[in-house]
Write an enzyme that holds these catalytic residues in place. Structure first.
Site, PDB file in Angstrom:
ATOM      1  N   GLN A   8       0.810  -1.218   0.000  1.00 43.75           N
ATOM      2  CA  GLN A   8       0.000   0.000   0.000  1.00 43.75           C
ATOM      3  C   GLN A   8       0.849   1.276   0.000  1.00 43.75           C
ATOM      4  O   GLN A   8       0.584   2.217  -0.750  1.00 43.75           O
ATOM      5  CB  GLN A   8      -0.942   0.011   1.205  1.00 43.75           C
ATOM      6  CG  GLN A   8      -1.871   1.235   1.214  1.00 43.75           C
ATOM      7  CD  GLN A   8      -2.206   1.740   2.603  1.00 43.75           C
ATOM      8  OE1 GLN A   8      -2.064   1.025   3.586  1.00 43.75           O
ATOM      9  NE2 GLN A   8      -2.649   2.979   2.679  1.00 43.75           N
ATOM     10  N   ILE A   9       1.851   1.330   0.854  1.00 43.14           N
ATOM     11  CA  ILE A   9       2.715   2.518   0.904  1.00 43.14           C
ATOM     12  C   ILE A   9       3.411   2.688  -0.445  1.00 43.14           C
ATOM     13  O   ILE A   9       3.661   3.800  -0.895  1.00 43.14           O
ATOM     14  CB  ILE A   9       3.747   2.407   2.048  1.00 43.14           C
ATOM     15  CG1 ILE A   9       3.035   2.413   3.404  1.00 43.14           C
ATOM     16  CG2 ILE A   9       4.754   3.557   2.003  1.00 43.14           C
ATOM     17  CD1 ILE A   9       3.918   2.032   4.572  1.00 43.14           C
ATOM     18  N   ASP A  35       4.572  -7.539  -5.486  1.00 41.06           N
ATOM     19  CA  ASP A  35       3.418  -7.766  -4.620  1.00 41.06           C
ATOM     20  C   ASP A  35       3.059  -9.246  -4.668  1.00 41.06           C
ATOM     21  O   ASP A  35       3.576  -9.999  -5.500  1.00 41.06           O
ATOM     22  CB  ASP A  35       2.230  -6.890  -5.035  1.00 41.06           C
ATOM     23  CG  ASP A  35       1.400  -6.454  -3.822  1.00 41.06           C
ATOM     24  OD1 ASP A  35       1.344  -7.222  -2.838  1.00 41.06           O
ATOM     25  OD2 ASP A  35       0.819  -5.359  -3.853  1.00 41.06           O
ATOM     26  N   ARG A  91       1.371 -11.882  19.685  1.00 44.87           N
ATOM     27  CA  ARG A  91       2.551 -11.202  19.155  1.00 44.87           C
ATOM     28  C   ARG A  91       3.484 -12.185  18.439  1.00 44.87           C
ATOM     29  O   ARG A  91       4.040 -11.873  17.392  1.00 44.87           O
ATOM     30  CB  ARG A  91       3.289 -10.522  20.333  1.00 44.87           C
ATOM     31  CG  ARG A  91       4.272  -9.463  19.913  1.00 44.87           C
ATOM     32  CD  ARG A  91       4.461  -8.463  21.052  1.00 44.87           C
ATOM     33  NE  ARG A  91       5.744  -7.786  20.937  1.00 44.87           N
ATOM     34  CZ  ARG A  91       6.794  -8.071  21.700  1.00 44.87           C
ATOM     35  NH1 ARG A  91       6.714  -9.017  22.615  1.00 44.87           N
ATOM     36  NH2 ARG A  91       7.914  -7.415  21.548  1.00 44.87           N
ATOM     37  N   GLN A 105      12.703 -12.796   1.634  1.00 44.64           N
ATOM     38  CA  GLN A 105      13.135 -11.584   0.927  1.00 44.64           C
ATOM     39  C   GLN A 105      14.659 -11.441   0.993  1.00 44.64           C
ATOM     40  O   GLN A 105      15.309 -11.038   0.020  1.00 44.64           O
ATOM     41  CB  GLN A 105      12.504 -10.333   1.564  1.00 44.64           C
ATOM     42  CG  GLN A 105      10.989 -10.333   1.600  1.00 44.64           C
ATOM     43  CD  GLN A 105      10.360  -9.969   0.266  1.00 44.64           C
ATOM     44  OE1 GLN A 105      11.023  -9.921  -0.749  1.00 44.64           O
ATOM     45  NE2 GLN A 105       9.069  -9.734   0.282  1.00 44.64           N
ATOM     46  N   ASN A 124       6.339  -3.078   9.721  1.00 46.72           N
ATOM     47  CA  ASN A 124       6.510  -3.388  11.147  1.00 46.72           C
ATOM     48  C   ASN A 124       6.464  -4.886  11.435  1.00 46.72           C
ATOM     49  O   ASN A 124       5.774  -5.610  10.728  1.00 46.72           O
ATOM     50  CB  ASN A 124       5.414  -2.686  11.956  1.00 46.72           C
ATOM     51  CG  ASN A 124       5.625  -1.188  11.978  1.00 46.72           C
ATOM     52  OD1 ASN A 124       6.755  -0.730  12.089  1.00 46.72           O
ATOM     53  ND2 ASN A 124       4.550  -0.429  11.852  1.00 46.72           N
ATOM     54  N   ASP A 152       9.037   8.979  12.346  1.00 42.57           N
ATOM     55  CA  ASP A 152       8.924   9.459  13.728  1.00 42.57           C
ATOM     56  C   ASP A 152       9.700  10.766  13.919  1.00 42.57           C
ATOM     57  O   ASP A 152       9.244  11.686  14.599  1.00 42.57           O
ATOM     58  CB  ASP A 152       9.450   8.388  14.688  1.00 42.57           C
ATOM     59  CG  ASP A 152       8.847   7.031  14.398  1.00 42.57           C
ATOM     60  OD1 ASP A 152       7.622   6.886  14.513  1.00 42.57           O
ATOM     61  OD2 ASP A 152       9.600   6.108  14.032  1.00 42.57           O
ATOM     62  N   ARG A 155       7.705  13.453  12.404  1.00 39.40           N
ATOM     63  CA  ARG A 155       6.566  13.746  13.283  1.00 39.40           C
ATOM     64  C   ARG A 155       6.991  14.641  14.443  1.00 39.40           C
ATOM     65  O   ARG A 155       6.257  15.566  14.836  1.00 39.40           O
ATOM     66  CB  ARG A 155       5.974  12.433  13.821  1.00 39.40           C
ATOM     67  CG  ARG A 155       5.166  11.660  12.799  1.00 39.40           C
ATOM     68  CD  ARG A 155       4.863  10.241  13.283  1.00 39.40           C
ATOM     69  NE  ARG A 155       3.913   9.580  12.392  1.00 39.40           N
ATOM     70  CZ  ARG A 155       3.662   8.274  12.408  1.00 39.40           C
ATOM     71  NH1 ARG A 155       4.317   7.481  13.266  1.00 39.40           N
ATOM     72  NH2 ARG A 155       2.787   7.745  11.583  1.00 39.40           N
ATOM     73  N   HIS A 180      10.992   1.489  16.400  1.00 42.74           N
ATOM     74  CA  HIS A 180       9.851   2.142  15.737  1.00 42.74           C
ATOM     75  C   HIS A 180       8.582   1.522  16.320  1.00 42.74           C
ATOM     76  O   HIS A 180       7.917   0.680  15.710  1.00 42.74           O
ATOM     77  CB  HIS A 180       9.925   1.942  14.224  1.00 42.74           C
ATOM     78  CG  HIS A 180       8.724   2.494  13.501  1.00 42.74           C
ATOM     79  ND1 HIS A 180       8.381   3.816  13.550  1.00 42.74           N
ATOM     80  CD2 HIS A 180       7.771   1.880  12.753  1.00 42.74           C
ATOM     81  CE1 HIS A 180       7.275   4.009  12.838  1.00 42.74           C
ATOM     82  NE2 HIS A 180       6.877   2.840  12.351  1.00 42.74           N
TER      83      HIS A 180
END
Length: 324
Positions: A8-9, A35, A91, A105, A124, A152, A155, A180
């Site tokens: 998406q990004i 993708d 998690r 990858q 992430n 960050d 920001r 992050h």
């Protein structure tokens, strides 16, 4: 210059790269877009749009679901694909999915990317994904594997500029230490703001330690969640822009007297355990980053820096348990 991106990004990122926002207005680029197979038709549509936009710098587009084809000859790899945490997932389940993705990858990059390929991990958990990629691509120098904390950093600059009613370009040298994640430490102790009387310390000009030590920190730490709440989608435009900033400064250099935040392989600087991908203040020159040394660390900062390091150590152990 070949670049590899995904997800998406990536849709926000590709036009920025094609316009020269990442590598400058004189650097032609060939985009390699990767993708998953179910998104192959959509990716074909993105390729059509890139062709239709007639970007002068864009010399070619590869759209594929084959990691080998995507990684072939790339000089810069921007890794924006990952497995998001879904409701009810533990998690470790999320980490296990991402470890598998980044192990694969890494193998493709290791075997097929250009020599001295620079890697930026955005997805992430970015720091730990980058660490896994580094572990499974040993021929890629450790200094060439980084993760995105520039979002960050930007920001933090934005929050200071809003507080002081100044242009964001007048604020510099904030620092993002660590992960992050919501444990990151946005540090303004060495930051300055340009005034009519020259550069002044941000802490002095803001003159509100309570805000700087509490609300400012939590706002930057939780900004991603706030954007999801507002947009019902995660940050894409700002993440893509920050990825461009990260690569541009890494490749073309940081301005004199200015540092930026990058997640890089720790060498033990500032007492941070070696072997973690940890965000430090860095300067860049001739395609190489260097950690800014000699900054004074007060007791408050030490506690915050160690807390985010502790989380990264736990993430590393969790990731390695998924491998065994």
């Amino acid at each position: 210059m070949d670049s590899l991106l995904r997800g998406q990004i990536g849709y926000a990122l590709v036009p920025m790269i094609a316009r020269g926002a990442m590598l400058g207005p004189d650097q032609p680029v060939i985009l390699h877009m990767l993708d998953i197979e179910p998104a192959a038709e959509s990716l074909k549509g993105v390729k059509m749009e890139l062709i239709d936009a007639a970007f002068p710098l864009l010399k070619g587009v590869v759209a594929t679901s084959d990691p080998v084809e995507a990684c072939k000859g790339v000089n810069i790899a921007v890794m924006v694909g990952g497995f998001p945490r879904k409701e009810g997932m533990e998690r470790k389940d999320v980490m296990s999915k991402n470890v598998a993705i980044y192990k694969a990858q890494a193998s493709a990059l290791e075997q097929h990317s250009a020599p001295n390929c620079k890697v930026l991990v955005v997805a992430n958990p970015a720091n730990t994904n980058a660490l896994i990629l580094k572990e499974f691509a040993p021929s890629i120098p450790e200094k060439n594997v980084t993760c995105l904390t520039r979002l960050d950093h930007n920001r933090a600059l934005g929050q200071i500029s809003e507080k002081l009613f100044v242009h964001v370009g007048d604020v510099k040298n904030v620092i993002i230490w660590g992960n992050h994640s919501s444990t990151q430490y946005p540090d303004v102790n060495h930051a300055t703001v340009s005034t009519c009387d020259g550069d002044k310390p941000v802490r002095e000009v803001v003159a509100d330690d309570k805000w700087l030590n509490k609300e400012f920190i939590t706002t930057v730490q939780q900004r991603g969640a706030a954007i999801i709440k507002a947009r019902k989608l995660s940050s894409a435009l700002s993440a893509a822009s920050s990825a461009c900033d990260h690569i541009r400064d890494w490749v073309l250099g940081t301005p004199k007297g200015t540092w930026v935040s990058m997640g890089v392989y720790s060498d033990g600087s500032y007492g941070i355990q070696s072997g973690l991908i940890y965000s430090f203040p860095v300067t860049c020159e001739k395609g190489e980053w260097s950690i800014v040394q000699g900054l004074k660390i007060d007791e408050f900062s030490r506690g915050k820096m160690d807390a985010t390091a502790k989380e990264l150590i736990e993430e590393k152990e969790l990731a390695y348990s998924c491998l065994s």
